[in-house]
Design an enzyme around this catalytic site. Structure first.
Site, PDB file in Angstrom:
ATOM      1  N   ARG A  33     -12.690   4.301   0.935  1.00 13.09           N
ATOM      2  CA  ARG A  33     -12.180   3.979   2.271  1.00 13.09           C
ATOM      3  C   ARG A  33     -11.300   5.094   2.834  1.00 13.09           C
ATOM      4  O   ARG A  33     -10.521   5.704   2.119  1.00 13.09           O
ATOM      5  CB  ARG A  33     -11.363   2.686   2.182  1.00 13.09           C
ATOM      6  CG  ARG A  33     -10.678   2.314   3.480  1.00 13.09           C
ATOM      7  CD  ARG A  33     -10.391   0.864   3.558  1.00 13.09           C
ATOM      8  NE  ARG A  33      -9.278   0.463   2.724  1.00 13.09           N
ATOM      9  CZ  ARG A  33      -8.819  -0.794   2.700  1.00 13.09           C
ATOM     10  NH1 ARG A  33      -9.392  -1.734   3.412  1.00 13.09           N
ATOM     11  NH2 ARG A  33      -7.804  -1.093   1.927  1.00 13.09           N
ATOM     12  N   ARG A  39      -1.604 -15.080   2.777  1.00 13.43           N
ATOM     13  CA  ARG A  39      -2.103 -14.595   1.494  1.00 13.43           C
ATOM     14  C   ARG A  39      -1.612 -15.447   0.336  1.00 13.43           C
ATOM     15  O   ARG A  39      -1.958 -15.156  -0.814  1.00 13.43           O
ATOM     16  CB  ARG A  39      -1.598 -13.166   1.291  1.00 13.43           C
ATOM     17  CG  ARG A  39      -2.685 -12.084   1.269  1.00 13.43           C
ATOM     18  CD  ARG A  39      -1.955 -10.778   1.067  1.00 13.43           C
ATOM     19  NE  ARG A  39      -2.743  -9.645   0.732  1.00 13.43           N
ATOM     20  CZ  ARG A  39      -3.195  -8.743   1.606  1.00 13.43           C
ATOM     21  NH1 ARG A  39      -3.054  -8.922   2.881  1.00 13.43           N
ATOM     22  NH2 ARG A  39      -3.813  -7.670   1.181  1.00 13.43           N
ATOM     23  N   ARG A  56      -5.504   5.663   1.563  1.00 17.05           N
ATOM     24  CA  ARG A  56      -4.294   4.891   1.308  1.00 17.05           C
ATOM     25  C   ARG A  56      -3.887   5.048  -0.154  1.00 17.05           C
ATOM     26  O   ARG A  56      -4.736   5.022  -1.032  1.00 17.05           O
ATOM     27  CB  ARG A  56      -4.561   3.406   1.603  1.00 17.05           C
ATOM     28  CG  ARG A  56      -4.373   3.047   3.047  1.00 17.05           C
ATOM     29  CD  ARG A  56      -4.861   1.661   3.365  1.00 17.05           C
ATOM     30  NE  ARG A  56      -4.398   0.612   2.460  1.00 17.05           N
ATOM     31  CZ  ARG A  56      -4.600  -0.694   2.671  1.00 17.05           C
ATOM     32  NH1 ARG A  56      -5.243  -1.091   3.750  1.00 17.05           N
ATOM     33  NH2 ARG A  56      -4.180  -1.588   1.806  1.00 17.05           N
ATOM     34  N   LYS A 112     -12.372  -7.200   5.970  1.00 18.21           N
ATOM     35  CA  LYS A 112     -11.601  -7.973   6.951  1.00 18.21           C
ATOM     36  C   LYS A 112     -11.101  -7.096   8.096  1.00 18.21           C
ATOM     37  O   LYS A 112     -11.221  -7.457   9.249  1.00 18.21           O
ATOM     38  CB  LYS A 112     -10.380  -8.635   6.290  1.00 18.21           C
ATOM     39  CG  LYS A 112     -10.706  -9.617   5.194  1.00 18.21           C
ATOM     40  CD  LYS A 112      -9.454 -10.352   4.708  1.00 18.21           C
ATOM     41  CE  LYS A 112      -8.398  -9.445   4.097  1.00 18.21           C
ATOM     42  NZ  LYS A 112      -8.817  -8.762   2.864  1.00 18.21           N
ATOM     43  N   ARG A 158      -4.516  -5.090  -7.190  1.00 18.34           N
ATOM     44  CA  ARG A 158      -4.659  -5.822  -5.922  1.00 18.34           C
ATOM     45  C   ARG A 158      -5.717  -6.914  -6.049  1.00 18.34           C
ATOM     46  O   ARG A 158      -5.558  -8.001  -5.507  1.00 18.34           O
ATOM     47  CB  ARG A 158      -5.017  -4.854  -4.789  1.00 18.34           C
ATOM     48  CG  ARG A 158      -3.823  -3.995  -4.389  1.00 18.34           C
ATOM     49  CD  ARG A 158      -4.233  -2.846  -3.497  1.00 18.34           C
ATOM     50  NE  ARG A 158      -4.761  -3.288  -2.226  1.00 18.34           N
ATOM     51  CZ  ARG A 158      -5.599  -2.568  -1.484  1.00 18.34           C
ATOM     52  NH1 ARG A 158      -6.000  -1.380  -1.902  1.00 18.34           N
ATOM     53  NH2 ARG A 158      -6.015  -3.030  -0.342  1.00 18.34           N
TER      54      ARG A 158
HETATM   55  P1  AMP Z   1      -3.719  -4.847   3.300  1.00 19.03           P
HETATM   56  O1  AMP Z   1      -3.654  -3.756   4.304  1.00 19.03           O
HETATM   57  O2  AMP Z   1      -4.013  -6.180   3.912  1.00 19.03           O
HETATM   58  O3  AMP Z   1      -4.617  -4.526   2.138  1.00 19.03           O
HETATM   59  O4  AMP Z   1      -2.245  -4.975   2.700  1.00 19.03           O
HETATM   60  C1  AMP Z   1      -1.638  -3.911   1.992  1.00 19.03           C
HETATM   61  C2  AMP Z   1      -0.447  -4.399   1.211  1.00 19.03           C
HETATM   62  O5  AMP Z   1       0.540  -4.932   2.096  1.00 19.03           O
HETATM   63  C3  AMP Z   1      -0.714  -5.537   0.228  1.00 19.03           C
HETATM   64  O6  AMP Z   1      -1.236  -5.064  -0.998  1.00 19.03           O
HETATM   65  C4  AMP Z   1       0.674  -6.134   0.091  1.00 19.03           C
HETATM   66  O7  AMP Z   1       1.512  -5.338  -0.723  1.00 19.03           O
HETATM   67  C5  AMP Z   1       1.193  -6.056   1.506  1.00 19.03           C
HETATM   68  N1  AMP Z   1       0.811  -7.255   2.295  1.00 19.03           N
HETATM   69  C6  AMP Z   1      -0.026  -7.311   3.356  1.00 19.03           C
HETATM   70  N2  AMP Z   1      -0.146  -8.564   3.816  1.00 19.03           N
HETATM   71  C7  AMP Z   1       0.658  -9.335   3.023  1.00 19.03           C
HETATM   72  C8  AMP Z   1       0.966 -10.718   2.983  1.00 19.03           C
HETATM   73  N3  AMP Z   1       0.427 -11.588   3.839  1.00 19.03           N
HETATM   74  N4  AMP Z   1       1.831 -11.142   2.031  1.00 19.03           N
HETATM   75  C9  AMP Z   1       2.391 -10.292   1.163  1.00 19.03           C
HETATM   76  N5  AMP Z   1       2.132  -8.981   1.140  1.00 19.03           N
HETATM   77  C10 AMP Z   1       1.279  -8.494   2.055  1.00 19.03           C
END
Ligand code: AMP
Length: 221
Positions: free
Chosen positions: A129, A90, A162, A15, A173
């Protein structure tokens, strides 16, 4: 009316990589909720410290906090024509809140590409990554390597792994995605907005399929 694209897909589906490319092509801003949380963490804001408690375990940050943060972001002038949303919504509650905010702001969700990748691929993708420190540009050790190892092609900053891309967190996750986010696939399918994209192809091919799935009003920006 402002046009919003929601990118759906598991962690590691691509994404972020695709949102970055589509944002450049359409001129719409790329809004990643995860990037905003990481920015806040870097700056040690209260929001960043709170989010970190959840992010480090691979859990979702509570809906009320996330929704308020995105609402503030979407009300900024650069979103006047719309945006590419990556990582938000989400949960079903976030999807409902998004509709409400967009109704207030005079926008709507016009397409929801769902980037599908087999589950067994995801761990491999996430564990390789690399992310740039300055701007969050995304690379992969094997599938999308930087020109110079350890250095971002775009801004020369250092690449890092990360914390939540480590295997123990990755598995959680994916579980959280299946439980809380996957229901959005049916939610948007029922509204006729879902477009399935095969994410198990080279980056350029995924971009092409995504581009073909976008409504004309977005391509013409
Ligand atoms: P991402 O970079 O999209 O993989 O997001 C990393 C982390 O940020 C996720 O594992 C969540 O802990 C938090 N996070 C990101 N977007 C959301 C969301 N829409 N709702 C809740 N937590 C989020």
């Amino acid at each position: 009316m402002a046009s919003f694209i929601v990118l759906l897909g598991a962690p590691g589906a691509g994404k972020g990589t695709q949102a970055e490319i589509l944002a450049k092509r359409t001129g719409l801003p790329h809004i990643s909720s995860g990037d905003i949380f990481r920015e806040n963490l870097k700056k040690q804001t209260e929001l960043g410290k709170l989010a970190q408690k959840y992010m480090s375990k691979g859990e979702l940050v509570p809906d009320d906090v996330t929704i308020a943060m995105i609402k503030e972001r979407l009300s900024r002038p650069d979103c006047a024509k719309g945006a590419i949303l990556d990582g938000f919504p989400r949960t079903p509650a976030q999807a409902k809140a998004l509709d409400e905010m967009l109704a207030e702001l005079g926008g709507k969700v016009v397409a929801v590409p769902f980037i599908k990748v087999p589950e067994e691929e995801l761990v491999d993708r996430l564990s390789g990554r690399l992310v740039c420190k300055a701007n969050g540009h995304i690379f992969h050790k094997k599938y999308n390597p930087p020109k110079v190892p350890g250095i971002c092609d775009y801004d020369g900053s250092e690449l890092y792994q990360r914390e939540d891309d480590k295997p123990e967190v990755v598995r959680n996750r994916i579980r959280v995605y299946l439980e809380q986010t996957a229901p959005l696939i049916d939610f948007y399918r029922a509204r006729g907005l879902l477009v399935e994209i095969d994410g198990n192809q080279p980056i350029e091919k995924v971009t092409e399929d995504l581009w073909n799935a976008l409504p004309d009003e977005v391509k013409a920006q």
